[in-house]
Design a protein around this motif. Sequence first.
Motif, PDB file in Angstrom:
ATOM      1  N   ARG A 359       0.595  -1.454   0.115  1.00 54.30           N
ATOM      2  CA  ARG A 359      -0.052   0.116   0.117  1.00 54.30           C
ATOM      3  C   ARG A 359       0.737   1.184  -0.413  1.00 54.30           C
ATOM      4  N   ASN A 360       2.166   0.746   0.404  1.00 58.85           N
ATOM      5  CA  ASN A 360       3.008   2.231   0.348  1.00 58.85           C
ATOM      6  C   ASN A 360       4.216   1.971  -0.607  1.00 58.85           C
ATOM      7  N   GLU A 361       4.008   1.959  -1.808  1.00 59.91           N
ATOM      8  CA  GLU A 361       4.671   1.420  -2.749  1.00 59.91           C
ATOM      9  C   GLU A 361       5.011   2.217  -3.019  1.00 59.91           C
ATOM     10  N   PRO A 362       6.255   3.205  -3.249  1.00 64.08           N
ATOM     11  CA  PRO A 362       6.902   4.787  -4.558  1.00 64.08           C
ATOM     12  C   PRO A 362       6.488   4.070  -6.084  1.00 64.08           C
ATOM     13  N   THR A 363       5.571   5.253  -6.227  1.00 63.28           N
ATOM     14  CA  THR A 363       6.038   5.320  -8.219  1.00 63.28           C
ATOM     15  C   THR A 363       7.718   5.368  -8.106  1.00 63.28           C
ATOM     16  N   VAL A 364       8.507   6.528  -7.963  1.00 65.22           N
ATOM     17  CA  VAL A 364       9.271   7.540  -7.915  1.00 65.22           C
ATOM     18  C   VAL A 364      10.437   7.257  -6.316  1.00 65.22           C
ATOM     19  N   ASP A 365      11.338   7.312  -6.852  1.00 62.28           N
ATOM     20  CA  ASP A 365      12.215   7.761  -5.047  1.00 62.28           C
ATOM     21  C   ASP A 365      11.673   9.194  -5.011  1.00 62.28           C
ATOM     22  N   GLU A 366      11.372   9.326  -3.482  1.00 58.68           N
ATOM     23  CA  GLU A 366      10.150  10.595  -3.240  1.00 58.68           C
ATOM     24  C   GLU A 366      11.425  11.042  -2.563  1.00 58.68           C
ATOM     25  N   SER A 367      12.778  10.978  -2.335  1.00 64.00           N
ATOM     26  CA  SER A 367      13.372  11.291  -1.796  1.00 64.00           C
ATOM     27  C   SER A 367      14.466  12.636  -2.790  1.00 64.00           C
ATOM     28  N   ASN A 368      13.859  12.038  -3.961  1.00 70.21           N
ATOM     29  CA  ASN A 368      14.821  13.208  -4.625  1.00 70.21           C
ATOM     30  C   ASN A 368      13.660  13.377  -6.266  1.00 70.21           C
ATOM     31  N   ASP A 369      13.123  13.006  -6.466  1.00 70.16           N
ATOM     32  CA  ASP A 369      12.099  12.626  -7.228  1.00 70.16           C
ATOM     33  C   ASP A 369      12.634  11.624  -8.592  1.00 70.16           C
ATOM     34  N   LEU A 370      13.780  11.215  -8.439  1.00 71.53           N
ATOM     35  CA  LEU A 370      13.847  10.300  -9.899  1.00 71.53           C
ATOM     36  C   LEU A 370      13.352   9.324 -10.033  1.00 71.53           C
ATOM     37  N   PRO A 371      12.767   8.713 -11.633  1.00 66.79           N
ATOM     38  CA  PRO A 371      12.531   7.786 -11.472  1.00 66.79           C
ATOM     39  C   PRO A 371      13.969   6.456 -11.071  1.00 66.79           C
ATOM     40  N   PHE A 372      12.875   5.310 -10.654  1.00 61.61           N
ATOM     41  CA  PHE A 372      13.698   3.522 -10.465  1.00 61.61           C
ATOM     42  C   PHE A 372      14.179   3.674 -11.602  1.00 61.61           C
ATOM     43  N   SER A 373      15.315   3.097 -11.797  1.00 59.67           N
ATOM     44  CA  SER A 373      16.009   2.658 -12.860  1.00 59.67           C
ATOM     45  C   SER A 373      15.393   1.031 -13.228  1.00 59.67           C
ATOM     46  N   SER A 374      15.169   0.339 -12.197  1.00 55.54           N
ATOM     47  CA  SER A 374      14.054  -1.078 -12.353  1.00 55.54           C
ATOM     48  C   SER A 374      13.616  -1.047 -10.563  1.00 55.54           C
ATOM     49  N   ARG A 375      12.690  -1.217 -10.484  1.00 57.41           N
ATOM     50  CA  ARG A 375      12.053  -1.858  -9.037  1.00 57.41           C
ATOM     51  C   ARG A 375      11.199  -2.908  -8.910  1.00 57.41           C
ATOM     52  N   ARG A 376      11.383  -4.399  -8.778  1.00 57.04           N
ATOM     53  CA  ARG A 376      10.612  -5.040  -8.547  1.00 57.04           C
ATOM     54  C   ARG A 376      10.681  -5.520  -7.480  1.00 57.04           C
ATOM     55  N   LEU A 377      10.408  -4.822  -6.166  1.00 62.63           N
ATOM     56  CA  LEU A 377      10.046  -5.310  -5.152  1.00 62.63           C
ATOM     57  C   LEU A 377       8.612  -5.877  -4.904  1.00 62.63           C
ATOM     58  N   ALA A 378       7.754  -5.120  -5.192  1.00 65.63           N
ATOM     59  CA  ALA A 378       7.265  -5.805  -5.378  1.00 65.63           C
ATOM     60  C   ALA A 378       6.792  -7.760  -5.720  1.00 65.63           C
ATOM     61  N   ASP A 379       7.014  -8.058  -7.151  1.00 63.73           N
ATOM     62  CA  ASP A 379       8.127  -9.194  -7.224  1.00 63.73           C
ATOM     63  C   ASP A 379       8.802 -10.481  -5.993  1.00 63.73           C
ATOM     64  N   CYS A 380       9.431  -9.336  -5.521  1.00 60.72           N
ATOM     65  CA  CYS A 380      10.262 -10.200  -4.107  1.00 60.72           C
ATOM     66  C   CYS A 380       9.559 -10.908  -3.409  1.00 60.72           C
TER      67      CYS A 380
END
Length: 716
Positions: A359-380
């Motif tokens: 429920r708290n999975e971010p869509t971007v890195d909110e500490s610097n407003d950069l997109p993730f190069s990849s983030r498949r944590l939900a798959d993990c």
Amino acid sequence: MTGKAVGTPMSRVEGRLKVTGGATYAAEHVIPGLVYGVIVSSTVSRGTITGIDTSKAMASPGVLRVLTDFTGVRLAFDSRQVNFFGQPVAIVVATSLEQAEHGASLVQMSYATQPGLTDIDAPAAVPQPAPGNPDYSRGDADAALHSAHTVVDNNFTILRENHNPMELGSTIAQWDGGKLTLWDKTQWVQGTQREVAAALRVAVEDVRIISPFVGGAFGSQGRTWEHQLLAAFAAREVGRPVKIVLTRKQMYTGTGYRPTSRQRVAIGADADGRISAIVHEARTETARYAPYAERLTELSGFMYGGPNARTQYRLVPLDVNLPTFMRGPGLSTGAFALESSVDQLAHELGIDPIELRLRNEPTVDESNDLPFSSRRLADCYRTGAQHFGWQQRSPVPRARKEGNLLIGMGMAVGAYHAFGSATDVLARIHADGTAEVFTATSDSGPGTYTSATQVAADALGLPTSRVRFTLGDSSLPRAPVHAGSQTMVSVGSAVFTACNALRDSIVRMAVVDPASPLHGVKPDDVSVDNGRLYVTADPGRGETYQQILGRRGWPSVDTTQVWEPGDVGSRFSSYSYGAVFAEVSVDESLGLVRIRRMFAAYDAGRVVSPKLAHSQALSGMIQGIGMSLLESTVLDHRDGRVVNANLADYLVPVNADVTELDAVFVNAEDTALDPIGVKGLGEVVMVGVPAAIANAVFNATGRRPLDLPITLEKML
């Protein structure tokens, strides 16, 4: 990147050498005329040396010199003062190790002592800003905490940890005129080369570091320590090659450690579990003579989405030796506090811990407003939960019992920054069709020899048996420190770049050569397999590397190429991720915590060497077990002495502590970060493990562990 070698579960190319004793480690090199140095260590934590009596040592058989004046070498601290217990204050050089050890025991030191400060919690221990770690804030986290539906707010303690690799800190130094060679245990041969040259005031090109094998380090040899400098200094002073090997006791004050930490984490959320605020405040110990800071609060800034966050990190200068990198530096420490807090939040809200995180999975890195190069944590999460049987977990603590044992399940998340550094690689094809690849990286255990060989083999179209990868020598092309999970990103990408360039250059030789069967073919239409170049659409038309070089009479052809990460760090937020699951038992009468099983799923980019990656994952879990349940370095604050500086009293995991461990890797190549799609693995496998174990202990007992290690007296 395609080929036969990458992705294959290959055994270590240097494995036979290691298990048969053929691998030569730093202290094992045979050097004619070698003598032995033993360091005499201080027995106070702060003061001035008022007298040194070396007469008995000099009269001892075999003793050649007792060196007490270190002004000829620049150390990290003022050697005229005592800065910490265990500081090198003299070196006894003798013709045998035993004679040097006996001579060292005869050196008598006298001190004018001053009150030492070694306790991070002492009133006089004043926190200071941590270099490179500015305070971070978005929104108003403190106000959001006050208005949140549910708030968890805890303080966490982690005791100091020491690395304790199998191989002790070891250096052999030999001068030949004005040129110095060090056979050394190091994770950064060229970094050590530069630091030794600077400390001894000689030209960098006059220093050579040789370190083909490292018997475990875990970060402890990521910088240059005093014994390495003093070995070179002693060799220059006595005019003979000198070997210095730290004792196990000296490792506790001579090669750094994971610093003790104090952390506060507060999280606020609404009734649905949406996080509205995170506050993370931390402090760690450092040496008074130099700062050592970690990225301890980093995960709290971006791991979970939310409008308000505040982090603050401080250092506490003490009269101790300098801390250093230890697997998952900073993030392993910070993740314990953050992930324990998220687990508590889930419990208090009555939401499954995985569901709360989703429920708290971010869509971007909110500490610097950069997109993730990849983030498949939900798959993990999903992969790990399915393999582990997470659905069998009861959300009610103490709900599962087997006899006198309380059984609990817990999970936590880990992440570690994925990045690379500029690296040069020399690739060479010989006339016999074999290849060699060279760069000055190290291999402290994760398998760089093997994974780099696999990348080179596929790029060159050769079997791995015909590729030799050479590392561990400062005279080789430039490479960064073998630490921070950057080696495959950096070295692997440079190997890929150099070997592709070499293959393409040979293809171009063939297609312009009238004598070649490939003459006139477009280079892009040529493939290479098993050392044979052929027309992709007409495999029968081709020739081998040997034939191409033989026709020219060349013994070899080579190229040196540079790979650099470019601006990817300013365009993307790049991390490796992992979801760690643990099941524990807690003896209700004894308070003894035991690991029953663990499982983890990782998003670490392309997995070049699955067999070695799996080994890394298991080793990270084992080190996490040590951090969680066993390991702590205990100081006597009266004099700064480490009271358990041995492997009898400092506990590390053994076979009886390790049961059912397993891990998988989600398919997650990241070509935004580098051309081979890797993200790094060695650090992230440690991050999150202690929190997963602590959360399982809470599920078993209903008691939230806030201090590491979780010893039995804390559970009674």
